[in-house]
Design a protein around this motif. Structure first.
Motif, PDB file in Angstrom:
ATOM      1  N   GLU A   1       0.958  -1.487   0.440  1.00 36.73           N
ATOM      2  CA  GLU A   1      -0.211   0.156  -0.201  1.00 36.73           C
ATOM      3  C   GLU A   1       1.215   1.227  -0.172  1.00 36.73           C
ATOM      4  OE1 GLU A   1      -2.893  -0.314   3.344  1.00 36.73           O
ATOM      5  OE2 GLU A   1      -3.330  -2.121   2.549  1.00 36.73           O
TER       6      GLU A   1
ATOM      7  N   ARG B   1      -2.564   0.066  10.989  1.00 38.39           N
ATOM      8  CA  ARG B   1      -3.044  -0.981   9.424  1.00 38.39           C
ATOM      9  C   ARG B   1      -2.411  -1.864   9.790  1.00 38.39           C
ATOM     10  NH1 ARG B   1      -4.714  -2.417   7.169  1.00 38.39           N
ATOM     11  NH2 ARG B   1      -3.728  -2.107   4.501  1.00 38.39           N
TER      12      ARG B   1
ATOM     13  N   GLY C   1      -5.799   1.523  -3.559  1.00 42.06           N
ATOM     14  CA  GLY C   1      -6.251  -0.269  -3.739  1.00 42.06           C
ATOM     15  C   GLY C   1      -5.544  -0.934  -4.410  1.00 42.06           C
TER      16      GLY C   1
ATOM     17  N   ASN D   1      -8.112   3.289   5.947  1.00 44.11           N
ATOM     18  CA  ASN D   1      -7.741   2.772   6.916  1.00 44.11           C
ATOM     19  C   ASN D   1      -9.068   1.765   6.450  1.00 44.11           C
ATOM     20  OD1 ASN D   1      -5.667   3.409   8.964  1.00 44.11           O
ATOM     21  ND2 ASN D   1      -6.942   4.552   9.568  1.00 44.11           N
ATOM     22  N   ASP D   2      -9.809   2.341   5.685  1.00 45.61           N
ATOM     23  CA  ASP D   2     -10.960   1.555   5.661  1.00 45.61           C
ATOM     24  C   ASP D   2     -11.020   0.881   3.623  1.00 45.61           C
ATOM     25  OD1 ASP D   2     -11.541   1.668   8.425  1.00 45.61           O
ATOM     26  OD2 ASP D   2     -11.746   3.704   7.633  1.00 45.61           O
ATOM     27  N   ILE D   3     -11.878   0.167   3.606  1.00 44.61           N
ATOM     28  CA  ILE D   3     -12.763  -0.287   2.455  1.00 44.61           C
ATOM     29  C   ILE D   3     -13.597   0.445   2.569  1.00 44.61           C
ATOM     30  CG2 ILE D   3     -14.085  -1.928   0.863  1.00 44.61           C
ATOM     31  CD1 ILE D   3     -11.163  -2.786   1.660  1.00 44.61           C
TER      32      ILE D   3
ATOM     33  N   ARG E   1     -10.081  -0.236  -0.584  1.00 41.85           N
ATOM     34  CA  ARG E   1      -9.469   0.855   0.417  1.00 41.85           C
ATOM     35  C   ARG E   1      -8.373   1.682   0.115  1.00 41.85           C
ATOM     36  NH1 ARG E   1      -8.416  -1.302   5.371  1.00 41.85           N
ATOM     37  NH2 ARG E   1      -8.275  -3.096   4.886  1.00 41.85           N
TER      38      ARG E   1
END
Length: 503
Positions: free
Chosen positions: A111, A482, A157, A268-270, A265
């Motif tokens: 990432e 993460r 992503g 921190n999140d989808i 993502r």
């Protein structure tokens, strides 16, 4: 995306700038969450403008230039300081975190690289695109660095650039929404969604459902198209502009915000509109709306949502109020995060009286956030990307506008101490510390913290005295969050030096 015929920047220049933009937030995370300040001597000390740190897992020494946005990392090895780039820094951070936590993570380093490569793609695209004339839209689309304390703030992503670049706010994107017809027996909605019906026309037996074209590429909806639960109705007649939140778009003609799901993502999140959040949306938004029923500040209401029962989260669209009559006459809204990062036309650069500007800013932002908490038990997620500041013709802050019911917490759903900690992190650490730092950096004689103390001290909350004297403030640990694959909503804090206590 509008384009002009410009000579693209040399690849070497893009690579160097992308590295610098990606290094700064990654270093901020490492220095905040893991590293220890080091006072060396001999070959390790006396580094002048550079600050030195010890990495406790490996014992290595690291030094950087700058404070708010650290740069030019160097590691001491074989008796000398050696400069490392972003790729080497990612390897160093991953090794240190393995030692520090005792766990491995193969996703986060990827990432970090993806985030840096996304910045390079954005820089190239941005050099050939025309920024919005509208100052508000320009502020929303200005964030090339993004979250200053996240290790991969621009990751998309891991998908190919061509899949996401047409929808990237940082590349000045704008595009029409895809219009779907959703069979009436499959419609699920709550609240006021009437604004959606004005975006086009659905045939008998169907309701209009706008969709983000990127999400349609990510979701498997072939069966619903095949059996007629969904039909394609073309696109909107007007463009939508992605805001800093990426999946939240502003449609200027009807003055409307629309928030979509994205199965990607980001930080921190989808970024889906999750069922559990949608089901509590009306209660949370009603509480926030009541908290802003009077006074100068405004709440941009998440008034309702519409989706498909067979793809509840994938096709959800949330309807958020635009500015309408919420703005004070003659004012222009600006994204608070853009003031920190900088953009052409920012009042932070043009003010002739930074102290007065700062006092006006504090007077607009702090009182409504504290009143919502104290009088209504509403804990705003008042961080930089959820706060808009309206300025008058001279660029002076006169009004705050807050948004995003999904991030709001209510007391007693959370305890008052937990709610206060979250508010202090969002409003003070994530928000005021960053704007104060950017202002002081542009206007070096200014000390911003006495004004913050005066503004906070005006409010009769039992927690204020402790905030003004506590040696530390809560800082969110995005890197460790993460690395350990914790839920993005599971905020973990570590103590940071409190600038208010030193004033």
């Amino acid at each position: 995306m509008d384009r002009v015929h410009l000579t693209p920047p040399p690849a070497a220049d893009v690579a160097e700038r992308a590295d610098a933009l990606a290094v700064a937030p990654l270093l901020n995370c490492l220095l905040r969450e893991v590293a220890e300040p080091h006072e060396g001597s001999g070959p390790h000390g006396g580094s002048g403008r550079r600050r030195e740190y010890r990495l406790p897992g490996s014992g290595r020494l690291l030094r950087v230039r700058g404070e708010r946005r650290p740069a030019e990392p160097e590691v001491h090895a074989a008796g000398a300081w050696q400069r490392i780039g972003h790729t080497e820094l990612v390897k160093l951070v991953a090794d240190e975190l393995r030692r520090h936590t005792g766990t491995s993570n193969h996703e986060l380093p990827a990432e970090m690289i993806d985030s840096r490569d996304a910045v390079a793609a954005l820089l190239t695209a941005r050099a050939r695109a025309v920024p919005p004339d509208d100052l508000y839209l320009r502020s929303e689309q200005s964030l090339l660095t993004g979250h200053p304390y996240h290790p991969a703030p621009k990751a998309r992503g891991g998908g190919p650039v061509a899949a996401w670049l047409p929808y990237a706010p940082e590349a000045y994107a704008r595009f029409p929404l895809t219009l779907l017809g959703l069979r009436e027996d499959a419609v699920v909605e709550e609240g006021d969604t009437s604004a959606l019906d004005a975006l086009g026309e659905a045939p008998p037996g169907y309701r209009l459902l706008p969709a983000h074209p990127w999400q349609l590429d990510l979701a498997d909806l072939a069966p619903a198209f095949a059996d007629g639960r969904l039909i394609r109705l073309g696109t909107t007649a007007c463009d939508a502009w992605p805001t800093a939140a990426i999946r939240t778009l502003y449609v200027p003609e009807p003055d409307l915000f629309l928030k979509f799901s994205l199965d990607v993502r980001i930080t921190n999140d989808i970024r889906r509109l999750w069922r559990h959040d949608l089901l509590k949306l009306r209660r949370t938004d009603a509480a926030a709306t009541a908290a802003f029923a009077t006074g100068r500040a405004a709440w941009l209401s998440d008034r309702g949502y519409r989706t498909a029962g067979f793809a509840f989260e994938e096709l959800a669209v949330l309807v958020r109020d635009g500015f309408h009559d919420r703005l004070l006459p003659g004012t222009t809204p600006l994204l608070a995060a853009a003031l920190v990062e900088g953009f052409e036309g920012s009042p932070l650069d043009g003010t002739a009286d930074p102290a007065a500007w700062w006092e006006a800013y504090l007077g607009a932002v702090v009182p409504p956030a504290l009143a919502a908490f104290a009088e209504h038990g509403v804990v705003l997620e008042a961080h930089l990307q959820n706060t808009l500041i309206a300025v008058d013709g001279d660029g002076t802050p006169v009004q705050a506008l807050f948004r995003d019911a999904e991030g709001v917490k209510l007391v007693p759903d959370v305890t008052r101490p937990a709610g206060w900690e979250r508010l202090v992190y969002c409003l003070v650490v994530n928000h005021l510390v960053e704007v104060a730092g950017a202002l002081a950096e542009r206007h070096p004689p200014l000390d911003p913290w006495p004004a913050v103390r005066r503004e906070l001290a005006r409010h009769d909350l039992p927690e204020i005295a402790g905030l003004l004297t506590a040696p530390t403030l809560p800082g969110k640990t995005n890197l460790l969050l993460r690395w350990t694959n914790a839920d993005g909503a599971d905020a973990r804090y570590l103590p940071l030096p409190n600038p208010l206590a030193r004033t």
